[in-house]
Motif scaffolding. Structure first.
Motif, PDB file in Angstrom:
ATOM      1  N   GLY A 153       0.795  -1.234   0.000  1.00 38.22           N
ATOM      2  CA  GLY A 153       0.000   0.000   0.000  1.00 38.22           C
ATOM      3  C   GLY A 153       0.818   1.271   0.000  1.00 38.22           C
ATOM      4  O   GLY A 153       0.312   2.334   0.397  1.00 38.22           O
ATOM      5  N   TRP A 154       2.076   1.188  -0.468  1.00 37.89           N
ATOM      6  CA  TRP A 154       2.972   2.346  -0.352  1.00 37.89           C
ATOM      7  C   TRP A 154       2.377   3.607  -0.961  1.00 37.89           C
ATOM      8  O   TRP A 154       2.452   4.688  -0.370  1.00 37.89           O
ATOM      9  N   ASP A 155       1.799   3.474  -2.161  1.00 36.42           N
ATOM     10  CA  ASP A 155       1.262   4.651  -2.854  1.00 36.42           C
ATOM     11  C   ASP A 155      -0.258   4.690  -2.878  1.00 36.42           C
ATOM     12  O   ASP A 155      -0.859   5.416  -3.680  1.00 36.42           O
ATOM     13  N   ASP A 156      -0.889   3.938  -1.987  1.00 31.19           N
ATOM     14  CA  ASP A 156      -2.356   3.915  -1.985  1.00 31.19           C
ATOM     15  C   ASP A 156      -2.943   5.299  -1.727  1.00 31.19           C
ATOM     16  O   ASP A 156      -4.026   5.632  -2.210  1.00 31.19           O
ATOM     17  N   TYR A 157      -2.211   6.140  -0.991  1.00 29.00           N
ATOM     18  CA  TYR A 157      -2.751   7.468  -0.672  1.00 29.00           C
ATOM     19  C   TYR A 157      -2.819   8.379  -1.898  1.00 29.00           C
ATOM     20  O   TYR A 157      -3.529   9.386  -1.910  1.00 29.00           O
ATOM     21  N   LEU A 158      -2.096   8.012  -2.964  1.00 31.19           N
ATOM     22  CA  LEU A 158      -2.112   8.804  -4.198  1.00 31.19           C
ATOM     23  C   LEU A 158      -3.007   8.212  -5.281  1.00 31.19           C
ATOM     24  O   LEU A 158      -3.228   8.862  -6.305  1.00 31.19           O
ATOM     25  N   GLY A 159      -3.500   6.981  -5.088  1.00 27.24           N
ATOM     26  CA  GLY A 159      -4.344   6.359  -6.107  1.00 27.24           C
ATOM     27  C   GLY A 159      -4.048   4.901  -6.350  1.00 27.24           C
ATOM     28  O   GLY A 159      -4.623   4.289  -7.242  1.00 27.24           O
ATOM     29  N   GLY A 160      -3.109   4.335  -5.589  1.00 25.61           N
ATOM     30  CA  GLY A 160      -2.827   2.913  -5.724  1.00 25.61           C
ATOM     31  C   GLY A 160      -2.174   2.587  -7.044  1.00 25.61           C
ATOM     32  O   GLY A 160      -1.106   3.101  -7.377  1.00 25.61           O
ATOM     33  N   ALA A 161      -2.841   1.740  -7.844  1.00 24.42           N
ATOM     34  CA  ALA A 161      -2.292   1.302  -9.120  1.00 24.42           C
ATOM     35  C   ALA A 161      -2.482   2.328 -10.222  1.00 24.42           C
ATOM     36  O   ALA A 161      -1.987   2.134 -11.335  1.00 24.42           O
ATOM     37  N   ALA A 162      -3.194   3.415  -9.931  1.00 25.82           N
ATOM     38  CA  ALA A 162      -3.451   4.443 -10.944  1.00 25.82           C
ATOM     39  C   ALA A 162      -3.123   5.809 -10.361  1.00 25.82           C
ATOM     40  O   ALA A 162      -3.954   6.442  -9.689  1.00 25.82           O
ATOM     41  N   ILE A 163      -1.904   6.264 -10.616  1.00 25.49           N
ATOM     42  CA  ILE A 163      -1.428   7.549 -10.097  1.00 25.49           C
ATOM     43  C   ILE A 163      -1.124   8.468 -11.268  1.00 25.49           C
ATOM     44  O   ILE A 163      -0.418   8.080 -12.221  1.00 25.49           O
ATOM     45  N   TYR A 164      -1.652   9.671 -11.202  1.00 26.67           N
ATOM     46  CA  TYR A 164      -1.393  10.678 -12.228  1.00 26.67           C
ATOM     47  C   TYR A 164      -1.527  12.055 -11.582  1.00 26.67           C
ATOM     48  O   TYR A 164      -2.551  12.377 -10.979  1.00 26.67           O
ATOM     49  N   LEU A 165      -0.459  12.836 -11.682  1.00 31.03           N
ATOM     50  CA  LEU A 165      -0.474  14.221 -11.212  1.00 31.03           C
ATOM     51  C   LEU A 165       0.021  15.105 -12.346  1.00 31.03           C
ATOM     52  O   LEU A 165       0.916  14.710 -13.100  1.00 31.03           O
ATOM     53  N   GLU A 166      -0.559  16.277 -12.461  1.00 35.09           N
ATOM     54  CA  GLU A 166      -0.171  17.160 -13.553  1.00 35.09           C
ATOM     55  C   GLU A 166       0.323  18.494 -13.022  1.00 35.09           C
ATOM     56  O   GLU A 166       0.324  18.742 -11.812  1.00 35.09           O
ATOM     57  N   LYS A 167       0.762  19.352 -13.933  1.00 33.80           N
ATOM     58  CA  LYS A 167       1.278  20.663 -13.547  1.00 33.80           C
ATOM     59  C   LYS A 167       0.274  21.379 -12.654  1.00 33.80           C
ATOM     60  O   LYS A 167      -0.914  21.429 -12.953  1.00 33.80           O
ATOM     61  N   GLY A 168       0.780  21.916 -11.551  1.00 32.23           N
ATOM     62  CA  GLY A 168      -0.086  22.618 -10.608  1.00 32.23           C
ATOM     63  C   GLY A 168      -0.537  21.772  -9.445  1.00 32.23           C
ATOM     64  O   GLY A 168      -0.965  22.312  -8.414  1.00 32.23           O
ATOM     65  N   ASP A 169      -0.447  20.435  -9.584  1.00 32.64           N
ATOM     66  CA  ASP A 169      -0.820  19.554  -8.477  1.00 32.64           C
ATOM     67  C   ASP A 169       0.286  19.547  -7.414  1.00 32.64           C
ATOM     68  O   ASP A 169       1.434  19.889  -7.674  1.00 32.64           O
ATOM     69  N   LYS A 170      -0.075  19.117  -6.223  1.00 30.65           N
ATOM     70  CA  LYS A 170       0.864  19.048  -5.098  1.00 30.65           C
ATOM     71  C   LYS A 170       1.461  17.642  -4.984  1.00 30.65           C
ATOM     72  O   LYS A 170       0.796  16.648  -5.290  1.00 30.65           O
ATOM     73  N   ILE A 171       2.690  17.595  -4.503  1.00 30.28           N
ATOM     74  CA  ILE A 171       3.370  16.323  -4.297  1.00 30.28           C
ATOM     75  C   ILE A 171       4.282  16.455  -3.079  1.00 30.28           C
ATOM     76  O   ILE A 171       4.841  17.532  -2.830  1.00 30.28           O
ATOM     77  N   LEU A 172       4.432  15.377  -2.319  1.00 26.63           N
ATOM     78  CA  LEU A 172       5.316  15.368  -1.146  1.00 26.63           C
ATOM     79  C   LEU A 172       6.675  14.813  -1.551  1.00 26.63           C
ATOM     80  O   LEU A 172       6.767  13.715  -2.106  1.00 26.63           O
ATOM     81  N   ILE A 173       7.737  15.576  -1.255  1.00 21.19           N
ATOM     82  CA  ILE A 173       9.098  15.187  -1.636  1.00 21.19           C
ATOM     83  C   ILE A 173       9.973  15.171  -0.384  1.00 21.19           C
ATOM     84  O   ILE A 173      10.054  16.158   0.351  1.00 21.19           O
ATOM     85  N   ALA A 174      10.657  14.042  -0.146  1.00 23.22           N
ATOM     86  CA  ALA A 174      11.584  13.936   0.990  1.00 23.22           C
ATOM     87  C   ALA A 174      12.744  14.912   0.808  1.00 23.22           C
ATOM     88  O   ALA A 174      13.165  15.198  -0.314  1.00 23.22           O
ATOM     89  N   GLN A 175      13.279  15.391   1.923  1.00 25.35           N
ATOM     90  CA  GLN A 175      14.371  16.364   1.910  1.00 25.35           C
ATOM     91  C   GLN A 175      15.624  15.738   2.524  1.00 25.35           C
ATOM     92  O   GLN A 175      16.011  16.045   3.644  1.00 25.35           O
ATOM     93  N   ASN A 176      16.216  14.797   1.780  1.00 20.97           N
ATOM     94  CA  ASN A 176      17.400  14.084   2.267  1.00 20.97           C
ATOM     95  C   ASN A 176      17.140  13.490   3.650  1.00 20.97           C
ATOM     96  O   ASN A 176      17.989  13.556   4.540  1.00 20.97           O
ATOM     97  N   SER A 177      15.979  12.907   3.800  1.00 23.24           N
ATOM     98  CA  SER A 177      15.565  12.404   5.109  1.00 23.24           C
ATOM     99  C   SER A 177      14.496  11.338   4.917  1.00 23.24           C
ATOM    100  O   SER A 177      13.733  11.368   3.942  1.00 23.24           O
ATOM    101  N   GLN A 178      14.431  10.403   5.862  1.00 18.00           N
ATOM    102  CA  GLN A 178      13.361   9.404   5.848  1.00 18.00           C
ATOM    103  C   GLN A 178      12.114   9.895   6.558  1.00 18.00           C
ATOM    104  O   GLN A 178      11.064   9.255   6.463  1.00 18.00           O
ATOM    105  N   THR A 179      12.213  11.013   7.233  1.00 22.29           N
ATOM    106  CA  THR A 179      11.054  11.521   7.981  1.00 22.29           C
ATOM    107  C   THR A 179      10.648  12.944   7.604  1.00 22.29           C
ATOM    108  O   THR A 179       9.504  13.328   7.807  1.00 22.29           O
TER     109      THR A 179
END
Length: 627
Positions: free
Chosen positions: A256-282
């Protein structure tokens, strides 16, 4: 001649031809007949034009198909059956041929049959596409360049209709265990995209990777994507300049790693938000996308562990002209959501962020943009730092002491620390070596100009001697048990004792001692109150020695440590003019190497290149002609 112009001229010629024939045949029968015939000709011509403009005049369309993770748990035969169903779904939707194929890694569940998996995929999709096929390395796959795995970096097709940059598992790896490699990958990506920016490239550019960029619980537990910010920042900057980027990934089809984004169907486009790690696991940051981001479509399996998640096996298509890109996802039954609603990953105790419940249906049209900012991408990736060409390294084991090596002696059992200078000092009938206070030696590597304060250690049968400019430290007993320490032609031999970087210099009868009242180092009774020193070795990153002989210039170069992924360049000069580069060495090739320069030269210069943009002169060795 352009194809459209050719057909326009063809229609025009047809019209003129018909007009001349009918004019000749019918002009004698009266103007009304001629007018009727001309009307028929015009009608036919218009219909032909409509036909041509609806087909031949249509804009050229390029089609690319993508998927990932062909790794069926029960073997390639069942996997082929699933993929065949997806290929048939594409055909039923009108996609019967494609110009390229992209697969984002993992071709075998058991880590052992990459080639068989890739061959099965090729065989299954060849009815639609068999050219310009890219197979990214996943964490289950063979080495890059073997068994059908594509090389990293630029994989643009010869047609130039779209761009492809491959990020293999080796470049951006499971667990993100090698930060420097990922930074180098990001720098290679900068170099690739800067060329596209400079050329004003406005076709789609596919960045194909096995790993995702988005933060998830796999980042927290395993480290996947913890250094994704390096790659994301490059792509987002390039997207802001007008490049049309699509990032494709796979990998996250369990737990379920990416279930919060759509599971088996993930699509984000320009202007959408995304979470990016900052050289960290937390630690992660919410970013706004300047490019298209999606999973390519899992075709092996997707394990559903959270209620309501999309687990469909799919492939994706990209159909584009010079104006727009149409993206669609297909399951066994036809079009499928590009992005399904996300659900919380309760299976992995996800709580730090909320599910993205947005739904994007297929197809989705992306208007292609032109480059608006042609300045290169810079200052995103911190360049590897070359170590100083001269430095002082703390000795942590007596085994590391070198005969003839040069060292600083730092008396540390006081506040402040003191450097023992190769300079005699007399104070109230005490004679020893002068001290200079310092606060710089609180780390393992120190830089600065301390060469005038160095001592040379020479190995003897008993132990070591301390030398400076051809004179040696000598401890001498005088009246009243005063032990002087002086520079002399004869030497006291010392046994150096200690561990963990703390050492004493003990002679046969006396040891070096700190005289606090007179601030000097002299001698005292054997090991009763010795001075404790940190020893720092003077190191050059590269040392070059050379001698002119009848056959040329015999050179000896020693590589110590100048930093990771650097290149050492030896250049020969004559009368201040460049002659040749007789030697290039990687910084990883530590130790001593010998080589001979056949060209005439009076100067050798050693340069160090960091592999990117920085090149610095390290040292110069002068030569004179031999008589």
């Amino acid at each position: 001649m352009p194809q459209k112009l050719f057909y326009i001229l063809m229609i025009d010629s047809y019209f003129v031809f018909c007009y001349n024939i009918f004019k000749t045949k019918c002009c004698k029968k009266g103007g009304m007949v001629l007018k009727k015939v001309l009307a028929v000709i015009l009608t036919v011509s218009v219909l032909m034009g409509i036909c041509f403009t609806g087909t031949i005049f249509a804009e050229d369309k390029t089609v690319v198909i993508a998927c990932s993770d062909f790794q069926p748990k029960d073997g390639n035969t069942s996997g082929k059956t699933v993929l065949e169903g997806l290929v048939n779904s594409l055909k039923n939707e009108g996609i019967t041929s494609a110009d390229g194929f992209l697969c984002c890694g993992d071709y075998d569940y058991e880590y052992a049959e990459t080639k068989q998996g890739i061959d099965t995929v090729k065989e299954t999709v060849k009815s639609i596409v068999d050219t310009d096929m890219v197979f990214v390395q996943g964490n289950h796959d063979s080495a890059v360049g073997t068994d059908g795995i594509s090389e990293s970096g630029n994989n643009d097709p010869a047609s130039g209709k779209y761009g492809v940059f491959v990020i293999n598992e080796d470049d951006y790896m499971w667990y993100n265990s090698d930060e420097e490699t990922i930074k180098n990958t990001a720098q290679n990506l900068i170099d690739y995209l800067n060329k596209k920016i400079r050329n004003g490239y406005d076709n789609p550019i596919f960045i194909v990777s096995h790993l995702a960029l988005n933060y998830n619980m796999r980042t927290k537990y395993d480290g996947d994507g913890k250094h994704a910010n390096y790659i994301f920042d490059v792509l987002n900057e390039a997207g802001a300049k007008g490049l049309n980027i699509v990032y494709l990934f796979g990998h996250d089809h369990s737990n379920g790693w990416d279930d919060y984004l759509g599971g088996a169907a993930i699509y984000l486009e320009k202007g959408d938000k995304i979470l990016i790690a900052q050289n960290s696991q937390t630690e992660f940051k919410e970013e706004t996308l300047n490019f298209t981001y999606m999973n390519a479509g899992y075709v092996g399996y997707y394990t559903g562990v959270n209620s309501g998640v999309d687990t469909a096996l799919t492939v994706t298509s990209f159909e584009f002209t010079d104006k727009e890109l149409v993206i669609a996802r297909y399951d066994q039954n036809g079009k499928h959501n590009l992005k399904s609603a996300g659900v919380r990953n309760d299976y992995q105790y996800e709580s730090a962020y909320s599910p993205n419940t947005t739904v994007y249906t297929s197809p989705r049209t992306v208007n292609l943009t032109s480059v608006t900012d042609t300045t290169p991408i810079e200052n995103i990736i911190e360049r590897p730092q070359l170590l100083p060409s001269e430095k002082y390294v703390k000795v942590t084991s007596l085994d590391n002491l070198k005969d003839g090596g040069q060292y600083l002696l730092i008396y540390y059992d006081s506040d402040p620390d003191y450097i023992m200078l190769p300079k005699e000092k007399s104070e109230n009938s005490r004679k020893g070596f002068d001290l200079e206070s310092t606060s710089a030696f609180d780390k393992n590597i120190v830089t600065g100009d301390y060469k005038s304060k160095l001592w040379t250690l020479n190995k003897t049968n008993y132990g070591w001697t301390l030398e400076s400019d051809g004179k040696y430290v000598k401890l001498t007993s005088t009246s009243n048990y005063k032990i002087t320490a002086t520079l002399d032609n004869t030497a006291t031999e010392f046994e150096i004792k200690g561990e963990n970087g703390c050492y004493i210099f003990a002679g046969e009868d006396y040891a070096l001692n700190f005289n606090s009242s007179r601030l000097l180092i002299n001698g005292y009774g054997y090991e009763s109150t010795p001075a404790y020193f940190h020893i720092y070795e003077y190191q050059k990153g590269v040392e070059l020695k050379a001698d002119k002989t009848q056959s040329g210039i015999d050179c000896e170069i020693t590589v110590n440590d100048i930093g990771k992924d650097a290149v050492i360049i030896v250049a020969a000069y004559l009368d201040e003019k460049f002659v040749n580069i007789p030697k290039v060495i990687s910084s990883s090739e530590k130790g001593t190497k010998n080589f001979t320069i056949s060209e005439e030269a009076d100067t050798l210069k050693v340069f160090v290149w960091d592999g990117l943009a920085n090149i610095i002169p390290l040292m110069v060795s002068e030569f004179v002609n031999l008589d």
